[in-house]
Write an enzyme that holds these catalytic residues in place. Sequence first.
Site, PDB file in Angstrom:
ATOM      1  N   CYS A   7       0.821  -1.226   0.000  1.00 43.03           N
ATOM      2  CA  CYS A   7       0.000   0.000   0.000  1.00 43.03           C
ATOM      3  C   CYS A   7       0.849   1.269   0.000  1.00 43.03           C
ATOM      4  CB  CYS A   7      -0.938   0.032   1.193  1.00 43.03           C
ATOM      5  SG  CYS A   7      -2.116  -1.312   1.204  1.00 43.03           S
ATOM      6  N   HIS A  25      -3.059   7.518   3.065  1.00 43.16           N
ATOM      7  CA  HIS A  25      -3.516   6.238   2.512  1.00 43.16           C
ATOM      8  C   HIS A  25      -4.959   6.004   2.943  1.00 43.16           C
ATOM      9  CE1 HIS A  25      -3.791   2.195   1.225  1.00 43.16           C
ATOM     10  NE2 HIS A  25      -3.722   1.663   2.422  1.00 43.16           N
ATOM     11  N   ASN A  77     -10.233   0.377   0.091  1.00 44.98           N
ATOM     12  CA  ASN A  77      -8.767   0.425   0.092  1.00 44.98           C
ATOM     13  C   ASN A  77      -8.248  -0.142  -1.231  1.00 44.98           C
ATOM     14  OD1 ASN A  77      -6.045   0.052   0.492  1.00 44.98           O
ATOM     15  ND2 ASN A  77      -6.238  -0.904   2.500  1.00 44.98           N
TER      16      ASN A  77
HETATM   17  O1  UT7 Z   1      -3.857  -0.984   3.575  1.00 44.76           O
HETATM   18  C1  UT7 Z   1      -3.043  -1.573   4.542  1.00 44.76           C
HETATM   19  C2  UT7 Z   1      -3.474  -1.221   5.840  1.00 44.76           C
HETATM   20  N1  UT7 Z   1      -4.715  -1.888   6.205  1.00 44.76           N
HETATM   21  C3  UT7 Z   1      -5.359  -1.391   7.202  1.00 44.76           C
HETATM   22  O2  UT7 Z   1      -4.934  -0.361   7.678  1.00 44.76           O
HETATM   23  C4  UT7 Z   1      -6.554  -2.105   7.820  1.00 44.76           C
HETATM   24  C5  UT7 Z   1      -6.454  -1.944   9.306  1.00 44.76           C
HETATM   25  N2  UT7 Z   1      -7.501  -2.585  10.081  1.00 44.76           N
HETATM   26  C6  UT7 Z   1      -8.786  -2.174  10.069  1.00 44.76           C
HETATM   27  O3  UT7 Z   1      -9.132  -1.293   9.311  1.00 44.76           O
HETATM   28  C7  UT7 Z   1      -9.735  -2.788  11.059  1.00 44.76           C
HETATM   29  O4  UT7 Z   1      -9.019  -3.545  12.002  1.00 44.76           O
HETATM   30  C8  UT7 Z   1     -10.809  -3.685  10.396  1.00 44.76           C
HETATM   31  C9  UT7 Z   1     -11.804  -2.826   9.619  1.00 44.76           C
HETATM   32  C10 UT7 Z   1     -10.155  -4.687   9.479  1.00 44.76           C
HETATM   33  C11 UT7 Z   1     -11.607  -4.446  11.451  1.00 44.76           C
HETATM   34  O5  UT7 Z   1     -12.199  -3.541  12.383  1.00 44.76           O
HETATM   35  P1  UT7 Z   1     -12.071  -3.812  13.954  1.00 44.76           P
HETATM   36  O6  UT7 Z   1     -12.833  -2.779  14.628  1.00 44.76           O
HETATM   37  O7  UT7 Z   1     -10.593  -3.917  14.260  1.00 44.76           O
HETATM   38  O8  UT7 Z   1     -12.818  -5.186  14.105  1.00 44.76           O
HETATM   39  P2  UT7 Z   1     -12.237  -6.581  14.612  1.00 44.76           P
HETATM   40  O9  UT7 Z   1     -11.320  -7.190  13.594  1.00 44.76           O
HETATM   41  O10 UT7 Z   1     -11.715  -6.430  15.983  1.00 44.76           O
HETATM   42  O11 UT7 Z   1     -13.548  -7.458  14.647  1.00 44.76           O
HETATM   43  C12 UT7 Z   1     -14.630  -7.139  15.522  1.00 44.76           C
HETATM   44  C13 UT7 Z   1     -15.749  -8.153  15.306  1.00 44.76           C
HETATM   45  C14 UT7 Z   1     -15.268  -9.597  15.345  1.00 44.76           C
HETATM   46  O12 UT7 Z   1     -16.255 -10.351  16.003  1.00 44.76           O
HETATM   47  P3  UT7 Z   1     -16.070 -10.757  17.545  1.00 44.76           P
HETATM   48  O13 UT7 Z   1     -14.803 -11.574  17.598  1.00 44.76           O
HETATM   49  O14 UT7 Z   1     -15.968  -9.463  18.303  1.00 44.76           O
HETATM   50  O15 UT7 Z   1     -17.314 -11.548  17.814  1.00 44.76           O
HETATM   51  C15 UT7 Z   1     -15.221 -10.007  13.898  1.00 44.76           C
HETATM   52  O16 UT7 Z   1     -15.451 -11.387  13.711  1.00 44.76           O
HETATM   53  O17 UT7 Z   1     -16.315  -7.960  14.015  1.00 44.76           O
HETATM   54  C16 UT7 Z   1     -16.359  -9.206  13.311  1.00 44.76           C
HETATM   55  N3  UT7 Z   1     -16.208  -8.931  11.891  1.00 44.76           N
HETATM   56  C17 UT7 Z   1     -17.237  -8.624  11.088  1.00 44.76           C
HETATM   57  N4  UT7 Z   1     -18.553  -8.512  11.346  1.00 44.76           N
HETATM   58  C18 UT7 Z   1     -19.351  -8.148  10.320  1.00 44.76           C
HETATM   59  C19 UT7 Z   1     -15.071  -8.899  11.159  1.00 44.76           C
HETATM   60  N5  UT7 Z   1     -15.344  -8.576   9.884  1.00 44.76           N
HETATM   61  C20 UT7 Z   1     -16.692  -8.394   9.816  1.00 44.76           C
HETATM   62  C21 UT7 Z   1     -17.575  -8.037   8.797  1.00 44.76           C
HETATM   63  N6  UT7 Z   1     -18.890  -7.923   9.083  1.00 44.76           N
HETATM   64  N7  UT7 Z   1     -17.143  -7.776   7.530  1.00 44.76           N
END
Ligand code: UT7
Length: 332
Positions: free
Chosen positions: A116, A256, A285
């Site tokens: 990225c 980004h 992204n």
């Molecule tokens: O380009 C390179 C750089 N990339 C990035 O910068 C991405 C960085 N990361 C992020 O943007 C965020 O971490 C995400 C958007 C990927 C995820 O957001 P989060 O607030 O960190 O959520 P999480 O991964 O902690 O997941 C929270 C919950 C989980 O469920 P439990 O374990 O709390 O029951 C996941 O299973 O959300 C669940 N989950 C979803 N639910 C509905 C994960 N993906 C989804 C989804 N829809 N698409």
Amino acid sequence: MALNRTVTILGTGSYVPEKVVTNDDLAVLVDTSDEWIYSRTGMKERRICAANQATSDLGAEAAKAALKDAGLDAAEIDLLIVATLSPDMFFPSTACFVQDQIGAKNAFCYDLGAACSGFLYALENARAQIACGAVETALVIGAEKMSSFLDWEDRSTCILFGDGAGAAILQARDRGRGLMPAVMGSDGALADLLWTPGGGSRNPISHEMVNRKEHFIQMQGRDVFKHAVTRMGDAVMATLEKNEIAVDEVACFIPHQANIRIIDAIAKRLDVEDRMFSNVEKYANTSSAALAIALDEAAHEGVLKSGDLAVLTVFGSGFTWGASVLEWGENQ
Ligand code: UT7
């Protein structure tokens, strides 16, 4: 005698595929919702390539737009760099395919791999070569067909990415400050937090590897999020210090586009909420294309005005990160 010429961005362009995929469309494929995606990422939709479109096709369209914007002919390009993590093939480079499509027959061409962060790395690569007099005119492209590398059954990754390309033309100028030297960094110890572990020499293509889905993007989202906020914030401060510019002098910050919450956290830390550019809502992204598309939109939507100072900042797999400052100018 070593030269140290000022290098400016003469023109920009971008291209995104026609097909729009909304959050509701994704909710049909995986267990997710518009509410979850929008509240966690700020994304509403993304563009996805047609089956017959490859990364070089997107890059070539963005390049043509940038050439038009700069008023140059493709034959005037000496150096052509494509930043991508989704090349048409392992080899030859995607840059060579773009060269052929646009007719940049006098250019030498190569791809740059910084995930990225690739577009900013490539801008700096081209800037340095022009500054020292090695080349006169460079075409820098960030282009990605992320949709080819996503597991469309994995809701934690497939909702985050989109396809697209952006491009910039660079040349030396004898006025203004132009694109100033960047600050960049990498930390290979954290590679496994965001990678595609299969398909290369470490873990070659096999039926078993494909069955394990290791040819798709894998990410530890929470860890990546924290590092992205810290590294981009630090890089912005470091590049401003290096170029002796105060935060208050900057008209526009173009980060980004990975997650609106990452962008908001950086804006809050730097106290620049009113000057942050974002289009993650429209394109999600697009990896190395994200900064390139954002720069083109900021330039053509009147966000960047002649004489403005703008800061660019990136973060990606590797990990890799960086930031640059530029003085924008019309008819540079
Ligand atoms: O380009 C390179 C750089 N990339 C990035 O910068 C991405 C960085 N990361 C992020 O943007 C965020 O971490 C995400 C958007 C990927 C995820 O957001 P989060 O607030 O960190 O959520 P999480 O991964 O902690 O997941 C929270 C919950 C989980 O469920 P439990 O374990 O709390 O029951 C996941 O299973 O959300 C669940 N989950 C979803 N639910 C509905 C994960 N993906 C989804 C989804 N829809 N698409």
